[in-house]
Design a protein around this motif. Sequence first.
Motif, PDB file in Angstrom:
ATOM      1  N   SER A 187       0.849  -1.185   0.000  1.00 13.14           N
ATOM      2  CA  SER A 187       0.000   0.000   0.000  1.00 13.14           C
ATOM      3  C   SER A 187       0.884   1.234   0.000  1.00 13.14           C
ATOM      4  O   SER A 187       2.053   1.174   0.366  1.00 13.14           O
ATOM      5  CB  SER A 187      -0.892  -0.003   1.247  1.00 13.14           C
ATOM      6  N   PRO A 188       0.348   2.419  -0.385  1.00 14.64           N
ATOM      7  CA  PRO A 188       1.173   3.628  -0.432  1.00 14.64           C
ATOM      8  C   PRO A 188       1.824   3.972   0.895  1.00 14.64           C
ATOM      9  O   PRO A 188       2.845   4.631   0.923  1.00 14.64           O
ATOM     10  CB  PRO A 188       0.179   4.705  -0.868  1.00 14.64           C
ATOM     11  N   ALA A 189       1.211   3.548   2.003  1.00 16.66           N
ATOM     12  CA  ALA A 189       1.770   3.899   3.304  1.00 16.66           C
ATOM     13  C   ALA A 189       2.734   2.846   3.827  1.00 16.66           C
ATOM     14  O   ALA A 189       3.203   2.925   4.947  1.00 16.66           O
ATOM     15  CB  ALA A 189       0.632   4.089   4.316  1.00 16.66           C
ATOM     16  N   SER A 190       3.016   1.800   3.020  1.00 16.75           N
ATOM     17  CA  SER A 190       3.849   0.724   3.528  1.00 16.75           C
ATOM     18  C   SER A 190       5.264   1.215   3.776  1.00 16.75           C
ATOM     19  O   SER A 190       5.807   2.025   3.053  1.00 16.75           O
ATOM     20  CB  SER A 190       3.875  -0.418   2.508  1.00 16.75           C
ATOM     21  N   GLY A 191       5.875   0.668   4.835  1.00 12.98           N
ATOM     22  CA  GLY A 191       7.252   0.996   5.140  1.00 12.98           C
ATOM     23  C   GLY A 191       7.488   2.492   5.216  1.00 12.98           C
ATOM     24  O   GLY A 191       8.339   3.002   4.507  1.00 12.98           O
ATOM     25  N   ARG A 192       6.757   3.212   6.073  1.00 14.64           N
ATOM     26  CA  ARG A 192       6.812   4.679   6.102  1.00 14.64           C
ATOM     27  C   ARG A 192       8.224   5.150   6.390  1.00 14.64           C
ATOM     28  O   ARG A 192       8.734   5.025   7.500  1.00 14.64           O
ATOM     29  CB  ARG A 192       5.845   5.200   7.167  1.00 14.64           C
ATOM     30  N   ASP A 230       9.416   6.749  -3.916  1.00 19.58           N
ATOM     31  CA  ASP A 230      10.176   5.548  -4.263  1.00 19.58           C
ATOM     32  C   ASP A 230       9.388   4.287  -3.954  1.00 19.58           C
ATOM     33  O   ASP A 230       9.361   3.345  -4.753  1.00 19.58           O
ATOM     34  CB  ASP A 230      11.505   5.540  -3.501  1.00 19.58           C
ATOM     35  N   LEU A 231       8.725   4.266  -2.799  1.00 22.40           N
ATOM     36  CA  LEU A 231       7.908   3.099  -2.452  1.00 22.40           C
ATOM     37  C   LEU A 231       6.731   2.956  -3.401  1.00 22.40           C
ATOM     38  O   LEU A 231       6.348   1.839  -3.764  1.00 22.40           O
ATOM     39  CB  LEU A 231       7.429   3.218  -1.008  1.00 22.40           C
ATOM     40  N   GLU A 232       6.180   4.071  -3.820  1.00 20.76           N
ATOM     41  CA  GLU A 232       5.091   4.015  -4.784  1.00 20.76           C
ATOM     42  C   GLU A 232       5.576   3.467  -6.124  1.00 20.76           C
ATOM     43  O   GLU A 232       4.867   2.719  -6.798  1.00 20.76           O
ATOM     44  CB  GLU A 232       4.492   5.413  -4.955  1.00 20.76           C
ATOM     45  N   PHE A 233       6.806   3.823  -6.512  1.00 22.86           N
ATOM     46  CA  PHE A 233       7.361   3.290  -7.765  1.00 22.86           C
ATOM     47  C   PHE A 233       7.498   1.773  -7.672  1.00 22.86           C
ATOM     48  O   PHE A 233       7.160   1.046  -8.613  1.00 22.86           O
ATOM     49  CB  PHE A 233       8.728   3.914  -8.048  1.00 22.86           C
ATOM     50  N   VAL A 234       8.003   1.275  -6.534  1.00 22.51           N
ATOM     51  CA  VAL A 234       8.133  -0.176  -6.363  1.00 22.51           C
ATOM     52  C   VAL A 234       6.768  -0.839  -6.446  1.00 22.51           C
ATOM     53  O   VAL A 234       6.585  -1.861  -7.124  1.00 22.51           O
ATOM     54  CB  VAL A 234       8.821  -0.491  -5.017  1.00 22.51           C
ATOM     55  N   LYS A 262      19.118   2.274   0.475  1.00 20.97           N
ATOM     56  CA  LYS A 262      18.641   1.114  -0.294  1.00 20.97           C
ATOM     57  C   LYS A 262      18.150   0.013   0.633  1.00 20.97           C
ATOM     58  O   LYS A 262      17.071  -0.564   0.420  1.00 20.97           O
ATOM     59  CB  LYS A 262      19.771   0.591  -1.191  1.00 20.97           C
ATOM     60  N   THR A 263      18.929  -0.285   1.659  1.00 16.79           N
ATOM     61  CA  THR A 263      18.537  -1.352   2.579  1.00 16.79           C
ATOM     62  C   THR A 263      17.236  -1.007   3.290  1.00 16.79           C
ATOM     63  O   THR A 263      16.391  -1.879   3.520  1.00 16.79           O
ATOM     64  CB  THR A 263      19.659  -1.603   3.602  1.00 16.79           C
ATOM     65  N   ALA A 264      17.056   0.260   3.637  1.00 23.29           N
ATOM     66  CA  ALA A 264      15.813   0.668   4.298  1.00 23.29           C
ATOM     67  C   ALA A 264      14.609   0.429   3.390  1.00 23.29           C
ATOM     68  O   ALA A 264      13.546  -0.015   3.846  1.00 23.29           O
ATOM     69  CB  ALA A 264      15.891   2.133   4.706  1.00 23.29           C
ATOM     70  N   ILE A 265      14.770   0.708   2.092  1.00 27.41           N
ATOM     71  CA  ILE A 265      13.682   0.445   1.141  1.00 27.41           C
ATOM     72  C   ILE A 265      13.414  -1.052   1.065  1.00 27.41           C
ATOM     73  O   ILE A 265      12.249  -1.498   1.098  1.00 27.41           O
ATOM     74  CB  ILE A 265      14.048   0.996  -0.252  1.00 27.41           C
ATOM     75  N   LEU A 266      14.492  -1.853   0.969  1.00 34.84           N
ATOM     76  CA  LEU A 266      14.312  -3.313   0.925  1.00 34.84           C
ATOM     77  C   LEU A 266      13.590  -3.813   2.165  1.00 34.84           C
ATOM     78  O   LEU A 266      12.677  -4.652   2.077  1.00 34.84           O
ATOM     79  CB  LEU A 266      15.671  -4.006   0.800  1.00 34.84           C
ATOM     80  N   ASP A 267      13.999  -3.303   3.330  1.00 35.63           N
ATOM     81  CA  ASP A 267      13.365  -3.750   4.583  1.00 35.63           C
ATOM     82  C   ASP A 267      11.888  -3.372   4.601  1.00 35.63           C
ATOM     83  O   ASP A 267      11.039  -4.169   5.029  1.00 35.63           O
ATOM     84  CB  ASP A 267      14.073  -3.120   5.776  1.00 35.63           C
ATOM     85  N   ALA A 268      11.577  -2.142   4.169  1.00 37.97           N
ATOM     86  CA  ALA A 268      10.180  -1.703   4.184  1.00 37.97           C
ATOM     87  C   ALA A 268       9.326  -2.544   3.246  1.00 37.97           C
ATOM     88  O   ALA A 268       8.212  -2.952   3.590  1.00 37.97           O
ATOM     89  CB  ALA A 268      10.102  -0.226   3.796  1.00 37.97           C
ATOM     90  N   VAL A 269       9.849  -2.807   2.046  1.00 35.43           N
ATOM     91  CA  VAL A 269       9.103  -3.613   1.075  1.00 35.43           C
ATOM     92  C   VAL A 269       8.925  -5.031   1.598  1.00 35.43           C
ATOM     93  O   VAL A 269       7.829  -5.611   1.520  1.00 35.43           O
ATOM     94  CB  VAL A 269       9.826  -3.612  -0.286  1.00 35.43           C
ATOM     95  N   ALA A 270       9.991  -5.614   2.146  1.00 30.68           N
ATOM     96  CA  ALA A 270       9.911  -6.985   2.646  1.00 30.68           C
ATOM     97  C   ALA A 270       8.930  -7.104   3.803  1.00 30.68           C
ATOM     98  O   ALA A 270       8.130  -8.049   3.866  1.00 30.68           O
ATOM     99  CB  ALA A 270      11.302  -7.451   3.082  1.00 30.68           C
ATOM    100  N   GLY A 273       1.055 -11.605   3.269  1.00 26.23           N
ATOM    101  CA  GLY A 273       1.002 -13.032   2.962  1.00 26.23           C
ATOM    102  C   GLY A 273       2.035 -13.507   1.967  1.00 26.23           C
ATOM    103  O   GLY A 273       2.029 -14.684   1.573  1.00 26.23           O
ATOM    104  N   THR A 274       2.950 -12.650   1.554  1.00 23.81           N
ATOM    105  CA  THR A 274       4.014 -13.044   0.633  1.00 23.81           C
ATOM    106  C   THR A 274       5.179 -13.631   1.420  1.00 23.81           C
ATOM    107  O   THR A 274       5.559 -13.099   2.464  1.00 23.81           O
ATOM    108  CB  THR A 274       4.487 -11.820  -0.182  1.00 23.81           C
ATOM    109  N   ARG A 275       5.741 -14.720   0.912  1.00 21.70           N
ATOM    110  CA  ARG A 275       6.911 -15.311   1.562  1.00 21.70           C
ATOM    111  C   ARG A 275       8.153 -14.585   1.061  1.00 21.70           C
ATOM    112  O   ARG A 275       8.352 -14.414  -0.148  1.00 21.70           O
ATOM    113  CB  ARG A 275       7.015 -16.798   1.233  1.00 21.70           C
ATOM    114  N   VAL A 276       8.999 -14.152   1.978  1.00 18.88           N
ATOM    115  CA  VAL A 276      10.163 -13.350   1.622  1.00 18.88           C
ATOM    116  C   VAL A 276      11.428 -14.172   1.808  1.00 18.88           C
ATOM    117  O   VAL A 276      11.655 -14.770   2.869  1.00 18.88           O
ATOM    118  CB  VAL A 276      10.241 -12.080   2.484  1.00 18.88           C
ATOM    119  N   LEU A 277      12.250 -14.219   0.764  1.00 19.49           N
ATOM    120  CA  LEU A 277      13.558 -14.880   0.818  1.00 19.49           C
ATOM    121  C   LEU A 277      14.625 -13.809   0.635  1.00 19.49           C
ATOM    122  O   LEU A 277      14.550 -13.013  -0.313  1.00 19.49           O
ATOM    123  CB  LEU A 277      13.680 -15.921  -0.293  1.00 19.49           C
TER     124      LEU A 277
END
Length: 927
Positions: free
Chosen positions: A9-14, A21-25, A48-56, A63-67
């Motif tokens: 969602s747009p508010a994910s990983g605030r 950037d999160l909206e682009f992902v 970059k890592t902060a974006i990865l952490d927020a998305v994950a 409900g997505t499995r993250v590897l």
Amino acid sequence: MNDLAQSLSPASGRLIGRDEDLEFVRSHFGGSGHGAALLLSGEAGIGKTAILDAVAAQAALGGTRVLRVSGVQFEADVSYAGLNQLLVPLFESFDLLDPGHRDALKVAVGIGSGPPPNRLLTATAALLLLRRIAQGAPLLIVVDDLPWLDRPTTFVLGFIARRLVGSRISFLAASRVTTEGFFEASGLTEHRLQPLDDAASAQLLAEAHPGLSHEIRRRIAAEAHGNPLALMELPAALDREQRTAPGAVPSVLPLTERLQALFATRVADLPEPGRELLLIAALEGTGDLTVIEAAAGDRDAIDFLESAERDRLVTVSAPSRKMSFRHPLIGSAVVAQATASDRRRAHRALAAVLVDQPERRAGHLGEATTGRDETVAALLEQAARLRLGRGDALGAVAALTRAAELSPAPADESRRLAEAAYIGTDAGGDLADASRLLVGARRADPAIREGSLHAAAASALLLINQDGDVNTAHRLLVGAIEAGGHGYDASDEALVEALFTLITLCWYSGDPEKWAPLLRALDRMAPAPPDLLWACAQTFADPARTGYRGLQVLDEQLADLGDATHVVRVSTCAVYPDRLADVREASLRLVEQARAGAAPVRRHLSALIHLGLDDYYKGRWDEAVRLTGEGLALCKEYGYPFFACKFQFVQALVAGARGDVEACEALCEEIAAWAVPRGALGARSLAFHARSLALLGNGDAEAAFRQATATGPLTPLAPYLPHAMAGALDLVEAAVRSGRFTEAATHAAALRESEMARLSPRLHMLVLTCEALTTFDDDALPLFQRALSLLDPEEWPFDVARVRLLYGERLRRRRATKDAREQLVLARGAFEKLGAAPWVVRAKSELRASGVAASTCTAGKGVLTAQEREIATLAATGLTNKQIAERLFLSPRTIGAHLYQIYPKLHISSRAALRDALAALDLEAVD
């Protein structure tokens, strides 16, 4: 939209400053619908890592499995080390594969035996395994530090990333832009993370390090260049004093171990000559290769910096003879790696080259000197003068502070610290640092209490801004001036600065007797007071009597505006003679410079209040409210309550003129609550002025008269109370309307006998209008006509409209109906344009009395927009602006602005009349 996109969602990983950037992902993974891959890139520490952490994290919640897999430098030579990280959680699912693929995968990740499998077979096996697992739940593969993964793993990941169409697998990886690796990114979508913008950087610093002084925060933001890691880490490398005192921070910011590890490792691999050149460049600061080469013994910088440029540490332009670091913290890392002796040697070399640039030379000598040295201290003091002359108050404070540290004599150390403290209070804006410097000055030489004008001026300014009172501050400063050994020498800078500060204190006091010591000092100055100081005393102390004397000097000063301090002081001279428009352009430049961090906050505040006053008088009321709102926010942020009353005054004038008596009164109460306990009666007079205007507009002449006369006596015109002149028309009109004809005539005579009319055409118009109001026969009409001939109505719309209204009223009573209507229509139009609701009502009431049809003066059907109708209806029920704003998801200020527009449309002047006005509209609609 696929499963991952739904979870993002747009508010994910605030994250601060990363919404786009999160909206682009999110949109990238939502756009393909059948599996997708995305590569994030950016400089080290960019987030970059902060974006990865927020998305994950958000994907897992959906409900997505993250590897996850992260590259590690010391495992880069271990085949399939990264693939082992990725597939460890899936070991139990290997049996989903056929024996050939299963065994190849086991051998590759190190849990099976046999000959090394073919890479294509391994990659295919990994892809098949991931696809089968994704049939049960969507998968997100997150890869950090991609370039540090081993070559076999990057082959497998690249193979997978290009074959996700039709699957429920998403692939998100991150890589530094300056690091080469084995991963083949061609064909994959890449999104580069940009540095945070100024607003996001400021927010991150404020939340992560709330204890930083404002100037240190600004310095760190400039050095970090929007790098989130730098914004988080740089303050941690400062000690307690450095976190609050700008002068204590070195010219190159220190780095934490984490930042050194991030930036310094690339520097350490450079050849020694290249590192030496980089150190000189980092300390030189401008990137001038000619200076850098000369300081390095005339070595060819372009050749020696080739490896640094190849490693993307610097950029070099041979044609312009300039170099720059790719990121400022690379320069900081170079300095951090150098020894103290290396740094001193580089500073000495630069000082030897910069003999024709005394300011910069002094700075380098100051950094190269280890013991106390009066020669270098004197050079730094001179450099401080140069910096102050071009408006760099903070630079001047820093230079004087360093000069004090190098001063052998305690008296010189104390004197320089006291001057730094004064500059900090008068121009710099960092009051906490100024207070610290003043304590240091007293500690270095306790005798400074008796003789330092800079210390006395700084103490006085600190007193009135904190809990002290104006009388004490005035007594302290006058005592220092009269006891000083300056001999009233007009070239003594400390004396001149002290007298400018004394003018401020006298104005705030509102006590005519407080001006006497200032005037005595000016008379004693030899050979004569500086022009600007003298003109300020004429136009700001008692402008109704002496202001005209300073006009010629004011014109000369306006023709040649200098640095920020000069602009502000000329503006102060221009307030009462109505010349703020002539300094407007310079004030706007000063505000823009301050917003960009190139001018100190005190000057920013001064320019804002002068612009706000000019906007009020020129009828740009929305702009006046906006600028004074900015000023109030700065007062709160930087701790300047003694400035706030002036901004509140302008806002109170606008609110009162527009009919928002409640808002006007609240602002006046705030002014009085600060002013009265501190004996700042001059500031309190601002509240009297705003209240009298609001009451007069709403028809309460009795109360308006009481407020208007609270500032000073009716006659003679209150001496050395300059603001009494500003409310002259209010007083006379309120006196006439409340039946006090004798008092009105007395004050009008006092105005006529003063020199007020010589100050400006507007003030001349007001004097004539007051005389016309107290002339009760046809002789009044020529006075009104002459008054209106003096000004362009577009230049002073509210004042001219008020005179037209008064003239129209007099004409109607003299039965000159046609002429009356002409003046009243013009007045009504001007008031409507301004949104001056109560004055619109007065003008329309007079028009109706003159025989203009009521239908032309009443609101018609559809006069309000749908939103205005909703706001008016809620306000009529008794809800406050804040409560209405909460219901309609707007700001209280927006609600207030709408109400300002609603009142004149309904021809009412207050909230209390809304209910009846809306009922009348409803009846009209039925008819």
